[in-house]
Design an enzyme around this catalytic site. Structure first.
Site, short mmCIF file in Angstrom:
data_model
loop_
_atom_site.label_atom_id
_atom_site.label_comp_id
_atom_site.label_asym_id
_atom_site.label_seq_id
_atom_site.Cartn_x
_atom_site.Cartn_y
_atom_site.Cartn_z
N MET A 98 0.85 -1.19 0.00
CA MET A 98 0.00 0.00 0.00
C MET A 98 0.89 1.24 0.00
SD MET A 98 -2.89 -1.19 2.78
CE MET A 98 -1.70 -1.99 3.88
N VAL A 99 0.70 2.08 -0.99
CA VAL A 99 1.50 3.29 -1.12
C VAL A 99 1.42 4.09 0.19
CG1 VAL A 99 1.78 5.48 -2.35
CG2 VAL A 99 1.20 3.39 -3.61
N CYS B 91 -1.62 -1.68 -10.52
CA CYS B 91 -1.91 -0.28 -10.25
C CYS B 91 -2.65 0.35 -11.44
CB CYS B 91 -0.63 0.50 -9.97
SG CYS B 91 -0.93 2.26 -9.62
N HIS C 123 -5.89 -9.67 -7.97
CA HIS C 123 -6.90 -8.71 -7.50
C HIS C 123 -8.11 -8.89 -8.40
CE1 HIS C 123 -7.83 -4.28 -6.24
NE2 HIS C 123 -8.94 -4.98 -6.40
N ASP D 118 -11.66 -7.05 -1.29
CA ASP D 118 -12.80 -7.17 -0.37
C ASP D 118 -12.51 -8.07 0.83
OD1 ASP D 118 -14.28 -5.54 -2.05
OD2 ASP D 118 -15.25 -7.21 -3.08
N ALA E 32 -5.89 -5.18 2.08
CA ALA E 32 -5.34 -3.81 2.00
C ALA E 32 -6.18 -2.89 2.89
CB ALA E 32 -5.31 -3.33 0.56
#
Length: 317
Positions: free
Chosen positions: A32-33, A114, A184, A216, A238
């Site tokens: 996670m950025v 991304c 994802h 989710d 996330a």
């Protein structure tokens, strides 16, 4: 990035593949950025997180700049097993980054998920799933460069609108030598739609390497459900783990002990206040009513946050 590689000479943890080929579903903290940095990884590891990712790092700047390496990557002896995720748009960059990072981590992951415009404009992220030959070349070059059999080269990707295209891509990546794949369950154009669990199951059924499900995952019940419905080897969270870093240990909301642990971990490291505060905003969302959140969210200093926690939750330093 000045850690002494001798810290990691004696392995005391399972490798990613040992985890992913075991008998239990591997619980993973997503890249996670800004957020999945060392202090947060240390926190979730206290609450039954089996494997953690760094935030995505741009490979070319990481290779060229010592300053970028020191800024983007920090770790410690207890931060294992660890996967370092990179954005790369050519084989040489990812392979070079893998050579630099391999003494300090357990694997390298290529971001193919991304969906942000800037990333795809630079040839990074989700656009790579539409460039299969380039993707194969990146994986092959990196695998051939790293001789450590325990060091994994994985891919985290989104799905295509036609899932058959994604299945074919994953099968070819398997032949190229990718260690495992995280899926994802959304296309690059989907944002808040439900993750496509059926697509993840279909991919898992058609490859012979470990597959991790992402999308989710907001509770331990979600981990169990998705693993049962798809047969995947691991499940990645996330947003769910941001809101509740203790979710993998079975907590439905962030326990106060976890908040205290966050203070104990992050404050000695001198974490910048905005990031320190933002993590707490996420952790306490379900514990505060709307008016309380409004007050907490406007706090502007570490001392005011600690005072608030002491007065309202009887925790703090």
């Amino acid at each position: 990035m000045d850690a002494d590689s001798s810290l990691y000479a004696e392995r005391t943890w399972k490798t990613p593949l040992q985890l992913l080929t075991g008998d239990t579903t591997v619980k993973i903290c997503a890249p996670m950025v800004r957020y999945s940095k060392l202090p947060f990884r240390q926190l979730v590891r206290k609450y039954q997180c089996d494997l953690a990712f760094t935030p995505m790092i741009i490979s070319d700047s990481f290779i060229r700049s010592v300053k970028a390496r020191d800024s983007e990557f920090t770790t410690c002896a207890e931060d294992r097993p660890l996967i370092v995720q990179f954005a790369a748009n050519n084989p040489q960059d990812l392979a070079n980054a893998a050579e630099i990072i391999s003494p300090f981590s357990d694997g390298i992951d290529l971001n193919c998920g991304c969906p942000q415009r800037w990333a795809m404009a630079e040839g990074y992220g989700a656009c790579l799933i539409d460039k299969p030959q380039l993707l194969y070349d990146i994986v092959h070059e990196t695998k051939s460069r790293i001789q450590n059999p325990d060091f994994t080269v994985s891919v985290k990707m989104r799905i295509h609108s036609d899932i058959r295209t994604t299945v074919d891509l994953c099968q070819k990546l398997e032949k190229t030598g990718v260690s495992w794949i995280t899926v994802h369950g959304r296309t690059k154009d989907q944002h808040h739609q439900p993750a496509n669990v059926d697509a993840i199951r279909l991919i898992k059924e058609n490859v012979n390497i470990p597959v991790v499900a992402n999308g989710d995952i907001k509770s331990l019940d979600d981990v169990t459900r998705v693993a049962k419905e798809t047969g995947v080897n691991g499940v990645m969270s996330a947003r769910g783990i941001l809101g509740n870093p203790a979710m993998f240990a079975g907590y439905n909301i962030t326990p106060l002990q976890c908040v205290q642990d966050w203070l104990d971990i992050s404050l000695p490291l001198g974490m910048p206040f905005p990031l320190f505060h933002h993590h707490l905003i996420d952790m306490l969302e379900k514990s505060l009513c709307r008016s309380e959140r409004r007050v907490f969210n406007t706090l502007s200093s570490t001392s005011s946050v600690i005072d608030y926690l002491r007065e309202n939750f009887q925790i703090g330093t």
